[in-house]
Design an enzyme around this catalytic site. Structure first.
Site, PDB file in Angstrom:
ATOM      1  N   SER A 125       0.842  -1.204   0.000  1.00 32.11           N
ATOM      2  CA  SER A 125       0.000   0.000   0.000  1.00 32.11           C
ATOM      3  C   SER A 125       0.877   1.254   0.000  1.00 32.11           C
ATOM      4  O   SER A 125       1.697   1.434  -0.892  1.00 32.11           O
ATOM      5  CB  SER A 125      -0.948  -0.035   1.196  1.00 32.11           C
ATOM      6  OG  SER A 125      -1.965   0.927   1.087  1.00 32.11           O
TER       7      SER A 125
ATOM      8  N   GLU B 160      -9.673  -3.360  -6.574  1.00 33.20           N
ATOM      9  CA  GLU B 160      -9.230  -2.287  -5.684  1.00 33.20           C
ATOM     10  C   GLU B 160      -9.061  -1.000  -6.488  1.00 33.20           C
ATOM     11  O   GLU B 160      -8.673  -1.028  -7.652  1.00 33.20           O
ATOM     12  CB  GLU B 160      -7.952  -2.653  -4.953  1.00 33.20           C
ATOM     13  CG  GLU B 160      -6.762  -3.086  -5.799  1.00 33.20           C
ATOM     14  CD  GLU B 160      -5.538  -3.340  -4.925  1.00 33.20           C
ATOM     15  OE1 GLU B 160      -5.138  -2.429  -4.172  1.00 33.20           O
ATOM     16  OE2 GLU B 160      -4.984  -4.452  -4.995  1.00 33.20           O
TER      17      GLU B 160
ATOM     18  N   HIS C 144      -7.471  -5.025  -1.756  1.00 34.51           N
ATOM     19  CA  HIS C 144      -6.248  -4.368  -1.318  1.00 34.51           C
ATOM     20  C   HIS C 144      -5.399  -5.247  -0.393  1.00 34.51           C
ATOM     21  O   HIS C 144      -5.879  -5.759   0.617  1.00 34.51           O
ATOM     22  CB  HIS C 144      -6.622  -3.073  -0.617  1.00 34.51           C
ATOM     23  CG  HIS C 144      -5.487  -2.114  -0.461  1.00 34.51           C
ATOM     24  ND1 HIS C 144      -4.751  -1.631  -1.531  1.00 34.51           N
ATOM     25  CD2 HIS C 144      -4.958  -1.527   0.639  1.00 34.51           C
ATOM     26  CE1 HIS C 144      -3.835  -0.801  -1.088  1.00 34.51           C
ATOM     27  NE2 HIS C 144      -3.926  -0.725   0.216  1.00 34.51           N
TER      28      HIS C 144
END
Length: 302
Positions: A150, A248, A271
Site C-alpha cells: 500500500s 481495488e 487491497h
C-alpha cells in the site's frame, strides 16, 4: 517486463463474497491517528511463519524488528516498509506478515517504525527509510531488497527511483523491489479511483484524500515524484515485481508500472490480499511468487 493475470479460484470466489458481506456491516476504516490501535490489531492478527524468530533492534536511529528465518541466504537482507496510508501501522504489528516474506525469500528482514503523518509529514518517512538503507549497507549487507504494501509499496517505489550520491555507483541502494497493492498517485487522478469504487470494499477516495493531505503536509503538488512515484523516472528501476487485485481502486497505480515491472494482476482480489493467508488461496500463491523472485534477485552476486 510483463503483466501476468491470475484467475479467481472457486474457493476464493466464495471467500471474497463472504468477506464483502461482512465488511458491509463494519464501520469504514479510519486512516488517521485515531485508527492506529484498530489497524494494528487487524494486521497483527496474521499468524507468524514457522521457523522465524523476532528481534527488536534499531538501525541508524530508527526502531524496528528483525524477522530472522532459520533458512536464510548470507549477505542479503530485506527492508519491509509497512502500509497504513502513511498514518497507520507499526513494525510490531507488521512483523507477523513480514515473517512470511522473510521465510519465502530466505532473507533476514527488517521492519522499521518509520515516521508517521501527521506528526511527521513528508519527507520524514523517506528520510527514515533512506537512513535504514544506509545503515544496512554499513553492517556489511551485500544485497538489499525492498518490499512494501500500500503506502509502503509507494514508498518502496519512490526510494527505488531516487538517486543517492552518498552511495557508490557500484553499490546501488536497492537491488530489487516488490510492491503489494502500491499507492503511487496521491493526486488520485487515475480513472480507476472512480471506476472501481463500487468494487473496492476497503478503500474510498475520501479516505485516501484525507491521508494524502496529512502526509503531504505543505506540499501543494501531489504529483511530485517523491510523493507520487508513478510520475517519476521509472526507467532507472531495479528488477521489480508488483501484485495487485482487480477489485481495488488502486489498480491503476500498479498498472502504471507495466513495462518496467513484472505486474501480477489477481482477479477478484482486494487491497493487500496477500495478508489474508488464513483464508485466501491466492495469498500464499502471491507470497511464494514473491519469495522466489526475491531469492533469485538477491542471490545474484551475494
Amino acid at each position: 517486463m510483463t503483466r501476468i493475470n491470475h484467475p479467481l479460484s472457486p474457493a476464493d470466489r466464495i471467500t471474497m463474497g463472504a468477506m464483502r458481506a461482512y465488511l458491509k456491516l463494519q464501520p469504514e476504516m479510519v486512516l488517521t491517528p485515531e485508527g492506529r490501535e484498530a489497524y494494528d490489531a487487524f494486521i497483527g492478527a496474521v499468524p507468524t511463519a514457522d521457523g522465524v524468530m523476532f528481534e527488536e533492534a534499531q538501525i541508524a536511529g530508527v526502531d524496528g524488528w528483525w524477522c530472522r528465518p532459520a533458512d536464510r541466504q548470507p549477505g542479503v537482507a530485506i527492508l519491509y516498509i509497512h502500509g497504513g496510508a502513511f498514518t497507520l501501522g507499526s513494525a510490531r504489528s507488521y512483523r507477523h506478515f513480514a515473517s512470511h516474506l522473510a521465510r519465502a525469500a530466505g532473507a533476514v528482514t527488517f521492519v522499521p517504525d518509520y515516521a508517521l503523518a501527521p506528526e511527521h509529514p513528508y519527507p520524514a518517512a523517506l528520510t527514515d527509510i533512506r537512513s535504514v538503507l544506509r545503515g544496512l549497507r554499513a553492517t556489511g549487507v551485500g544485497r538489499v531488497g525492498v518490499v512494501g504494501d500500500s503506502a509502503g509499496g509507494g514508498l518502496a517505489l519512490a526510494i527505488a527511483q531516487m538517486t543517492d550520491p552518498e552511495v557508490e555507483a557500484s553499490l546501488p541502494v536497492i537491488d530489487t523491489v516488490v510492491a503489494l497493492s502500491p499507492w503511487t498517485d496521491l493526486s488520485l487522478a487515475a480513472p480507476g479511483i472512480a471506476e472501481r469504487t463500487a468494487a473496492d470494499p476497503l478503500l474510498s477516495r475520501a479516505q485516501l484524500k484525507t491521508a494524502a493531505s496529512l502526509y503531504a503536509g505543505h506540499v501543494q503538488d501531489l504529483r511530485t515524484p517523491d510523493l507520487s512515484p508513478c510520475f517519476g523516472l521509472k526507467g532507472k528501476m531495479p528488477p521489480t515485481m508488483i501484485h495487485v487485485g482487480t477489485d481495488e481502486i488502486l489498480l491503476d497505480d500498479a498498472l502504471a508500472y507495466e513495462g518496467v515491472a513484472e505486474v501480477h494482476v489477481w482477479s477478484g482480489m482486494t487491497h493487500v490480499f496477500p495478508a489474508s493467508l488464513q483464508s485466501l488461496e491466492a495469498a500464499p500463491e502471491a507470497i511464494a511468487l514473491t519469495g522466489a523472485f526475491l531469492r533469485a534477485q538477491l542471490g545474484r552476486g551475494a
